[in-house]
Each structure stands twice: as structure tokens, then as C-alpha cells.
Design an enzyme around this catalytic site. Structure first.
Site, PDB file in Angstrom:
ATOM      1  N   HIS A  44      29.224 -12.155 -48.382  1.00 54.84           N
ATOM      2  CA  HIS A  44      30.622 -11.744 -48.205  1.00 54.84           C
ATOM      3  C   HIS A  44      30.850 -11.019 -46.870  1.00 54.84           C
ATOM      4  CE1 HIS A  44      32.631 -12.493 -52.101  1.00 54.84           C
ATOM      5  NE2 HIS A  44      31.456 -12.247 -52.668  1.00 54.84           N
ATOM      6  N   CYS A  52      31.086 -17.318 -51.017  1.00 49.93           N
ATOM      7  CA  CYS A  52      30.567 -16.998 -52.346  1.00 49.93           C
ATOM      8  C   CYS A  52      30.949 -18.107 -53.341  1.00 49.93           C
ATOM      9  CB  CYS A  52      31.023 -15.615 -52.798  1.00 49.93           C
ATOM     10  SG  CYS A  52      29.964 -14.939 -54.119  1.00 49.93           S
ATOM     11  N   GLU A  94      33.574 -11.081 -45.169  1.00 52.45           N
ATOM     12  CA  GLU A  94      35.009 -10.785 -45.022  1.00 52.45           C
ATOM     13  C   GLU A  94      35.425  -9.471 -45.662  1.00 52.45           C
ATOM     14  OE1 GLU A  94      35.025 -11.995 -49.284  1.00 52.45           O
ATOM     15  OE2 GLU A  94      33.738 -12.258 -47.528  1.00 52.45           O
TER      16      GLU A  94
END
Length: 237
Positions: free
Chosen positions: A175, A88, A177
Site C-alpha cells: 500500500h 492490494c 498510497e
């Protein structure tokens, strides 16, 4: 192996990356850029660098003076042959370090929306790999594709969702993660971003997408394994 993490805000930690590292026997170290007077590490002591997301813009150097030093560090890491992963905001910082531009996107993209992987992505990864994925997005700015980079994924709202550069540098606008705990914290701290729009889901819709996180973690496991094994070679002049 030591993974060094640049963390920009307290509630957006490494998430699944920490679990992957623990499973592989790797060690995590941190630079907490949200803390007073953050200290940058000795580049020669690092094996790989991970640059996480955050609420700020790459252009906010006046508000966050450490951004200038962070950008210089990322550039030195790339030039020194270190594998670098940006997520990001981190991807935007890495893209800018490689000569790309970061600007406002045509519309914010916040929520769970599908991305589609390119043929280049399938060449990058070994074994079975999905044609598409529905990860979490949370961004208003976008990056151009850095010179010499290869596009790995796109979405309907954002053409440049992922890129690789010399295999060892990866940028992900989305994203993968994020864990359920981080998602809840983002909804708590960043709810002001959820202004209705074509590519902005409501807090209720985003919370209901928690079941999609597992597929993102599986993707990230494959990416991290391939990336960590990438060759360490300095940029050619």
C-alpha cells in the site's frame, strides 16, 4: 488526463494518488463500489484505471455481486489498451484478470515490512530508484505471477509483491498510497485482522510506522509518472 478510481471501502481512498493527480493537473473520477447499486463508467471515456484495496476477497462474488461486473470491466480495460494500476485487492483482481490465481498466503502480512526491487524494476523506472522500500502491507491472500508479467518486487513473506505487464498494467500487493489519515482509519476499522503472527505487527507498531509513509509516496510518485506515460496498446491475440 482522467484517472478513474474503483474504491471498494469508504475509508480506503486514493490517498497520495489524489495529491499526485492534483499536482499534475489530472482529474479523478470514482466508482464507489461500497455504495448501493454502484455504476460503472463508459470505458471509452477513461484514460487510466486505478483499482484500490478492500477488506473482501476476489472470491467473494456471492457476498458482493458487483465483483463479477468489476472483473469483467478490468478485463475489458486491459484488452482495450488502457493503463491499469491495482493495489492490494486491486492487484489481485488485475492479476486474476490476466490469468493468475489468487489464494491464501502462507501467513498474513500486516504492518511495515521491507520489499526488495528486482533488476526489472530498475529498468522500468528512470532516474534514481531505491533498492528496497518499507511500505505498509495489509493482506492475507496472494496472487501468482500472471503469464507474461515481470516481477518487480518481493518481500520475505510474499514473493510476488509487484508486477508489470506490457509496462502499462501494474499490480502492487503493498500500500504505497496510504496517508496518515487512511492508516488511522484502517487501524480503527480493521483491527480485527491484527492476530499475532510472524508477519503481523501490533496496532502500536503500525501507528509508529507513520514516518515511513513519505518514502512510499516518493516511490509512488515515480511509479505513477512512468506508468501514466506507458504506451496504450491493446493486448495481442
Amino acid at each position: 488526463m482522467q484517472l478513474h478510481i474503483f474504491q471498494h471501502v469508504s475509508f480506503e481512498g486514493p490517498g497520495y494518488i489524489a495529491q499526485w493527480a492534483a499536482d499534475k493537473g489530472h482529474r479523478l473520477t470514482f466508482t464507489h463500489l461500497h455504495a448501493p447499486a454502484p455504476a460503472f463508467p463508459d470505458l471509452t471515456e477513461l484514460d487510466v484505471l486505478v483499482v484500490l484495496g478492500g477488506e473482501m476477497s476476489v472470491h467473494d462474488e456471492a457476498l458482493f455481486p458487483w465483483l463479477r461486473e468489476e472483473k469483467q470491466f478490468i478485463r475489458r480495460a486491459i484488452d482495450g489498451g488502457l493503463p491499469v494500476l491495482g493495489i492490494c485487492l486491486g492487484a489481485q483482481l488485475v492479476a486474476e484478470a490476466l490469468g493468475a490465481t489468487v489464494s491464501d498466503g502462507p501467513a498474513p502480512e500486516i504492518g511495515f515490512f521491507p520489499i526488495h526491487f528486482s533488476q526489472e524494476a530498475h529498468r522500468f523506472f528512470s532516474g534514481e530508484f531505491p533498492a528496497s522500500l518499507t511500505p505498509l502491507h495489509w493482506h492475507g491472500e496472494i496472487f501468482s505471477l500472471p503469464p507474461g508479467a515481470r516481477l518487480l518486487a518481493s518481500s520475505a513473506a510474499c514473493t510476488n509483491q509487484a508486477f508489470s505487464w506490457q509496462q502499462r498494467v501494474i499490480g502492487l500487493q503493498f500500500h504505497p498510497e496510504v496517508t496518515a489519515e487512511i492508516l488511522a482509519a484502517m487501524l480503527e476499522h480493521e483491527a480485527h485482522d491484527l492476530v499475532p503472527g510472524e508477519w503481523v505487527q501490533s496496532a502500536k507498531e503500525i501507528a509508529a510506522g507513520r514516518h515511513l509513509l513519505a518514502a512510499s509516496h516518493q516511490f509512488l510518485d515515480s511509479l505513477l509518472t512512468a506508468w501514466a506515460a506507458s504506451p496504450r496498446s491493446p493486448q495481442a491475440n
